[in-house]
Design a protein around this motif. Sequence first.
Motif, PDB file in Angstrom:
ATOM      1  N   SER A 151       0.832  -1.213   0.000  1.00  0.00           N
ATOM      2  CA  SER A 151       0.000   0.000   0.000  1.00  0.00           C
ATOM      3  C   SER A 151       0.861   1.255   0.000  1.00  0.00           C
ATOM      4  O   SER A 151       0.500   2.259  -0.592  1.00  0.00           O
ATOM      5  N   LYS A 152       2.036   1.193   0.648  1.00  0.00           N
ATOM      6  CA  LYS A 152       2.928   2.356   0.654  1.00  0.00           C
ATOM      7  C   LYS A 152       3.400   2.650  -0.770  1.00  0.00           C
ATOM      8  O   LYS A 152       3.384   3.784  -1.221  1.00  0.00           O
ATOM      9  N   ARG A 153       3.799   1.613  -1.481  1.00  0.00           N
ATOM     10  CA  ARG A 153       4.284   1.805  -2.848  1.00  0.00           C
ATOM     11  C   ARG A 153       3.150   2.272  -3.761  1.00  0.00           C
ATOM     12  O   ARG A 153       3.336   3.155  -4.589  1.00  0.00           O
ATOM     13  N   LEU A 154       1.956   1.687  -3.599  1.00  0.00           N
ATOM     14  CA  LEU A 154       0.803   2.092  -4.389  1.00  0.00           C
ATOM     15  C   LEU A 154       0.463   3.547  -4.107  1.00  0.00           C
ATOM     16  O   LEU A 154       0.212   4.327  -5.020  1.00  0.00           O
ATOM     17  N   ALA A 155       0.487   3.943  -2.834  1.00  0.00           N
ATOM     18  CA  ALA A 155       0.166   5.332  -2.476  1.00  0.00           C
ATOM     19  C   ALA A 155       1.129   6.301  -3.138  1.00  0.00           C
ATOM     20  O   ALA A 155       0.740   7.359  -3.606  1.00  0.00           O
ATOM     21  N   ALA A 177      -4.622  18.703  -2.467  1.00  0.00           N
ATOM     22  CA  ALA A 177      -4.405  17.969  -3.713  1.00  0.00           C
ATOM     23  C   ALA A 177      -5.748  17.664  -4.357  1.00  0.00           C
ATOM     24  O   ALA A 177      -6.750  17.494  -3.662  1.00  0.00           O
ATOM     25  N   PRO A 178      -5.761  17.576  -5.669  1.00  0.00           N
ATOM     26  CA  PRO A 178      -6.981  17.162  -6.362  1.00  0.00           C
ATOM     27  C   PRO A 178      -7.164  15.646  -6.218  1.00  0.00           C
ATOM     28  O   PRO A 178      -6.195  14.892  -6.302  1.00  0.00           O
ATOM     29  N   VAL A 179      -8.398  15.218  -5.968  1.00  0.00           N
ATOM     30  CA  VAL A 179      -8.724  13.794  -5.870  1.00  0.00           C
ATOM     31  C   VAL A 179     -10.081  13.565  -6.531  1.00  0.00           C
ATOM     32  O   VAL A 179     -10.905  14.481  -6.592  1.00  0.00           O
ATOM     33  N   THR A 180     -10.308  12.347  -6.995  1.00  0.00           N
ATOM     34  CA  THR A 180     -11.570  12.067  -7.683  1.00  0.00           C
ATOM     35  C   THR A 180     -12.333  10.873  -7.111  1.00  0.00           C
ATOM     36  O   THR A 180     -13.412  10.555  -7.607  1.00  0.00           O
ATOM     37  N   SER A 181     -11.782  10.230  -6.074  1.00  0.00           N
ATOM     38  CA  SER A 181     -12.492   9.121  -5.445  1.00  0.00           C
ATOM     39  C   SER A 181     -12.051   9.008  -3.994  1.00  0.00           C
ATOM     40  O   SER A 181     -10.940   9.441  -3.645  1.00  0.00           O
ATOM     41  N   LEU A 207      -5.446   7.096  -0.279  1.00  0.00           N
ATOM     42  CA  LEU A 207      -4.080   6.770  -0.700  1.00  0.00           C
ATOM     43  C   LEU A 207      -3.205   8.016  -0.776  1.00  0.00           C
ATOM     44  O   LEU A 207      -2.023   7.977  -0.417  1.00  0.00           O
ATOM     45  N   CYS A 208      -3.782   9.115  -1.220  1.00  0.00           N
ATOM     46  CA  CYS A 208      -3.010  10.361  -1.315  1.00  0.00           C
ATOM     47  C   CYS A 208      -2.605  10.863   0.061  1.00  0.00           C
ATOM     48  O   CYS A 208      -1.460  11.285   0.260  1.00  0.00           O
ATOM     49  N   VAL A 209      -3.533  10.825   1.004  1.00  0.00           N
ATOM     50  CA  VAL A 209      -3.210  11.253   2.366  1.00  0.00           C
ATOM     51  C   VAL A 209      -2.108  10.358   2.928  1.00  0.00           C
ATOM     52  O   VAL A 209      -1.126  10.841   3.497  1.00  0.00           O
ATOM     53  N   GLN A 210      -2.254   9.057   2.731  1.00  0.00           N
ATOM     54  CA  GLN A 210      -1.235   8.134   3.227  1.00  0.00           C
ATOM     55  C   GLN A 210       0.109   8.396   2.557  1.00  0.00           C
ATOM     56  O   GLN A 210       1.150   8.335   3.201  1.00  0.00           O
ATOM     57  N   SER A 211       0.099   8.722   1.257  1.00  0.00           N
ATOM     58  CA  SER A 211       1.363   8.986   0.567  1.00  0.00           C
ATOM     59  C   SER A 211       2.043  10.234   1.113  1.00  0.00           C
ATOM     60  O   SER A 211       3.270  10.282   1.215  1.00  0.00           O
TER      61      SER A 211
END
Length: 151
Positions: free
Chosen positions: A3-7, A34-38, A44-48
């Motif tokens: 999940s870290k790598r995916l984020a 940041a822009p997000v759509t789902s 995932l963006c927050v985690q990244s």
Amino acid sequence: MSSKRLAQTVLPKSQWTPSKPITESKSTFVAHVAPVTSPSQAQLCVQSLLDSDKRIRNATHNITAWRIRDGGSGIQHADDDGETAAAARLMQLMQAMDLWDAAVVVTRWYGGVQLGSKRFRLITAVARDAFVQAGMAEGKEKEGKTKGKKK
């Protein structure tokens, strides 16, 4: 893929737009938007963001909120991360600015001095600044009522 790598493949830290930091009574506040759509992309963006910066990850609070226009009425989410009532203030700001498809993380490094309700002004100030810096808003919330002096 972890999940870290995916984020990190979803949104690198460089794609987050930061606010100017504000320091008040030894506490420092900074927002990232940041822009997000789902909802899954927002998570995932927050985690990244947290994974990409040890200082942010280890801050006293990382208050998050996002609003996603998902067809109908939209999806909203907010998390105080221990800063009681702070996420509701972020959500109110996003609603007042009519912001959709956006995520915000306000980071607070506690400086040892209680700020009381003043912290809400600081949290919304850095969030508003980040939205403006990102080009998501013009710096003014919608006004429900017309303000001004009578002529």
